[in-house]
Scaffold this motif. Structure first.
Motif, PDB file in Angstrom:
ATOM      1  N   GLU A 156       0.681  -1.182   0.051  1.00  0.00           N
ATOM      2  CA  GLU A 156       0.084  -0.147  -0.013  1.00  0.00           C
ATOM      3  C   GLU A 156       0.895   1.174  -0.105  1.00  0.00           C
ATOM      4  OE1 GLU A 156      -2.984   2.367  -0.665  1.00  0.00           O
ATOM      5  OE2 GLU A 156      -3.118  -0.145  -0.684  1.00  0.00           O
ATOM      6  N   ALA A 157       1.971   1.186   0.941  1.00  0.00           N
ATOM      7  CA  ALA A 157       2.854   2.320   0.771  1.00  0.00           C
ATOM      8  C   ALA A 157       3.425   2.947  -0.401  1.00  0.00           C
ATOM      9  CB  ALA A 157       3.902   2.530   1.920  1.00  0.00           C
ATOM     10  N   GLU A 158       3.968   1.625  -1.292  1.00  0.00           N
ATOM     11  CA  GLU A 158       4.429   1.889  -2.611  1.00  0.00           C
ATOM     12  C   GLU A 158       3.453   2.295  -3.470  1.00  0.00           C
ATOM     13  OE1 GLU A 158       7.347  -1.549  -3.791  1.00  0.00           O
ATOM     14  OE2 GLU A 158       5.616  -2.639  -2.786  1.00  0.00           O
ATOM     15  N   ARG A 159       2.256   1.717  -3.327  1.00  0.00           N
ATOM     16  CA  ARG A 159       1.169   2.138  -4.479  1.00  0.00           C
ATOM     17  C   ARG A 159       0.971   3.500  -4.299  1.00  0.00           C
ATOM     18  NH1 ARG A 159      -3.098   0.289  -7.528  1.00  0.00           N
ATOM     19  NH2 ARG A 159      -4.899   1.679  -7.235  1.00  0.00           N
ATOM     20  N   GLU A 160       0.834   4.092  -2.889  1.00  0.00           N
ATOM     21  CA  GLU A 160       0.692   5.617  -2.672  1.00  0.00           C
ATOM     22  C   GLU A 160       1.622   6.443  -3.214  1.00  0.00           C
ATOM     23  OE1 GLU A 160      -1.889   6.856  -1.400  1.00  0.00           O
ATOM     24  OE2 GLU A 160      -2.830   5.019  -1.316  1.00  0.00           O
ATOM     25  N   LEU A 161       2.957   6.027  -3.116  1.00  0.00           N
ATOM     26  CA  LEU A 161       4.067   6.663  -3.833  1.00  0.00           C
ATOM     27  C   LEU A 161       3.780   6.865  -5.407  1.00  0.00           C
ATOM     28  CD1 LEU A 161       6.931   5.572  -1.641  1.00  0.00           C
ATOM     29  CD2 LEU A 161       6.117   7.825  -2.055  1.00  0.00           C
ATOM     30  N   MET A 162       3.412   5.574  -5.886  1.00  0.00           N
ATOM     31  CA  MET A 162       3.258   5.361  -7.381  1.00  0.00           C
ATOM     32  C   MET A 162       2.268   6.135  -7.899  1.00  0.00           C
ATOM     33  SD  MET A 162       4.126   1.358  -7.005  1.00  0.00           S
ATOM     34  CE  MET A 162       3.756   0.575  -8.783  1.00  0.00           C
ATOM     35  N   LEU A 163       1.158   6.256  -7.290  1.00  0.00           N
ATOM     36  CA  LEU A 163       0.004   7.133  -7.573  1.00  0.00           C
ATOM     37  C   LEU A 163       0.408   8.585  -7.508  1.00  0.00           C
ATOM     38  CD1 LEU A 163      -2.958   5.201  -5.921  1.00  0.00           C
ATOM     39  CD2 LEU A 163      -2.337   5.593  -8.466  1.00  0.00           C
ATOM     40  N   GLU A 164       1.275   9.086  -6.396  1.00  0.00           N
ATOM     41  CA  GLU A 164       1.751  10.498  -6.451  1.00  0.00           C
ATOM     42  C   GLU A 164       2.578  10.800  -7.527  1.00  0.00           C
ATOM     43  OE1 GLU A 164       2.686  14.239  -5.066  1.00  0.00           O
ATOM     44  OE2 GLU A 164       0.921  12.883  -4.458  1.00  0.00           O
ATOM     45  N   ALA A 165       3.543   9.985  -8.131  1.00  0.00           N
ATOM     46  CA  ALA A 165       4.473  10.052  -9.212  1.00  0.00           C
ATOM     47  C   ALA A 165       3.524  10.383 -10.422  1.00  0.00           C
ATOM     48  CB  ALA A 165       5.340   8.956  -9.315  1.00  0.00           C
ATOM     49  N   GLN A 166       2.428   9.469 -10.539  1.00  0.00           N
ATOM     50  CA  GLN A 166       1.461   9.526 -11.675  1.00  0.00           C
ATOM     51  C   GLN A 166       1.094  11.076 -11.554  1.00  0.00           C
ATOM     52  OE1 GLN A 166      -0.901   6.238 -12.184  1.00  0.00           O
ATOM     53  NE2 GLN A 166      -2.794   7.576 -12.525  1.00  0.00           N
ATOM     54  N   HIS A 167       0.498  11.508 -10.534  1.00  0.00           N
ATOM     55  CA  HIS A 167      -0.185  12.714 -10.259  1.00  0.00           C
ATOM     56  C   HIS A 167       0.957  13.951 -10.675  1.00  0.00           C
ATOM     57  CE1 HIS A 167      -2.641  15.838  -8.808  1.00  0.00           C
ATOM     58  NE2 HIS A 167      -1.627  16.402  -8.258  1.00  0.00           N
ATOM     59  N   GLN A 168       2.083  13.748 -10.244  1.00  0.00           N
ATOM     60  CA  GLN A 168       3.219  14.472 -10.509  1.00  0.00           C
ATOM     61  C   GLN A 168       3.433  14.807 -11.911  1.00  0.00           C
ATOM     62  OE1 GLN A 168       6.577  13.782  -8.088  1.00  0.00           O
ATOM     63  NE2 GLN A 168       5.677  14.478  -6.032  1.00  0.00           N
ATOM     64  N   SER A 169       3.651  13.546 -12.641  1.00  0.00           N
ATOM     65  CA  SER A 169       3.820  13.574 -14.109  1.00  0.00           C
ATOM     66  C   SER A 169       2.828  14.236 -14.920  1.00  0.00           C
ATOM     67  CB  SER A 169       4.229  12.186 -14.668  1.00  0.00           C
ATOM     68  OG  SER A 169       3.317  11.327 -14.196  1.00  0.00           O
ATOM     69  N   MET A 170       1.537  14.100 -14.561  1.00  0.00           N
ATOM     70  CA  MET A 170       0.346  14.556 -15.146  1.00  0.00           C
ATOM     71  C   MET A 170       0.512  16.199 -14.982  1.00  0.00           C
ATOM     72  SD  MET A 170      -2.491  12.763 -16.007  1.00  0.00           S
ATOM     73  CE  MET A 170      -2.600  10.838 -16.177  1.00  0.00           C
ATOM     74  N   GLN A 171       1.102  16.861 -14.227  1.00  0.00           N
ATOM     75  CA  GLN A 171       1.101  18.150 -13.860  1.00  0.00           C
ATOM     76  C   GLN A 171       1.986  18.688 -15.042  1.00  0.00           C
ATOM     77  OE1 GLN A 171      -0.789  19.811 -11.410  1.00  0.00           O
ATOM     78  NE2 GLN A 171      -1.304  17.459 -11.214  1.00  0.00           N
ATOM     79  N   VAL A 172       2.974  17.915 -15.480  1.00  0.00           N
ATOM     80  CA  VAL A 172       3.841  18.553 -16.802  1.00  0.00           C
ATOM     81  C   VAL A 172       3.174  18.182 -18.089  1.00  0.00           C
ATOM     82  CG1 VAL A 172       5.691  18.429 -15.283  1.00  0.00           C
ATOM     83  CG2 VAL A 172       5.572  16.584 -16.778  1.00  0.00           C
TER      84      VAL A 172
END
Length: 192
Positions: A156-172
């Motif tokens: 779960e902790a990894e998944r949260e980080l992966m989703l955060e990276a997904q969100h950050q990359s969407m910003q660019v």
């Protein structure tokens, strides 16, 4: 700089693979399609699911190959050839063992780094000069464990980080679609 016309999310088809690390590329394009209110439909001639329409004011095609990872190039190659899309106009979103969960990196070209999906895309496109959005999934520490690791479910902790990276990359994405890759990389790569 060529505008991006095709965004490919890599993954494996089938419910049993949906939540696996190898499918973060699918997660990414699914989120983009949802935000842009685009619907995927099965297209046999492209061996995949595709969605077409406006994303941030740009006409884009989204693709999820349904060939299984190691034959992803069959799908990408067929669609790119049909629509006459050059490799430099393609962004491939994929899982990256060499980056930790929570990290996303953008790059043009380079080797496949042992990623079978990228290996087949390079073979089918006849070159490496396409854009990649690399989403970190971490590494099991032992090459013999890689296959089970990528096909496994993140904690779960990894998944949260992966989703955060997904969100950050969407910003660019606006910069990426405008062809402002340097600006996109600077913004994305300056994050932790």
């Amino acid at each position: 700089m060529d505008p991006i016309r095709l965004i490919v999310g890599l993954g494996n088809p089938g419910r049993e693979y949906e939540a696996t690390r190898h499918n973060v590329g699918f997660w990414w394009v699914d989120e983009l399609a949802e935000e842009a209110e685009l619907n995927f439909k099965s297209e046999a001639k492209f061996h995949g699911l595709s969605a077409r329409g406006l994303v941030l004011g740009r006409e884009l095609i989204l693709l999820k190959p349904q060939t299984f990872m190691n034959l992803s190039g069959r799908s990408v190659g067929a669609l790119a050839q049909f629509y006459k899309i050059a490799p430099a106009q393609i962004l491939v979103v994929h899982d990256e063992l060499d980056l930790q969960p929570g990290i996303a990196r953008l790059k043009l070209g380079g080797s496949h780094g042992g990623h079978n999906g990228l290996k087949d895309i390079i073979a089918q496109l006849g070159g490496r000069e396409f854009w990649r959005l690399r989403l970190g999934i971490g590494h099991p520490g032992d090459r013999a464990q890689v296959s089970d690791f990528v096909l496994g479910h993140p904690r779960e902790a990894e998944r949260e980080l992966m989703l955060e990276a997904q969100h950050q990359s969407m910003q660019v994405l606006p910069s990426v679609l405008d062809g402002k890759m340097e600006a996109a990389m600077l913004k994305l790569h300056s994050r932790k």
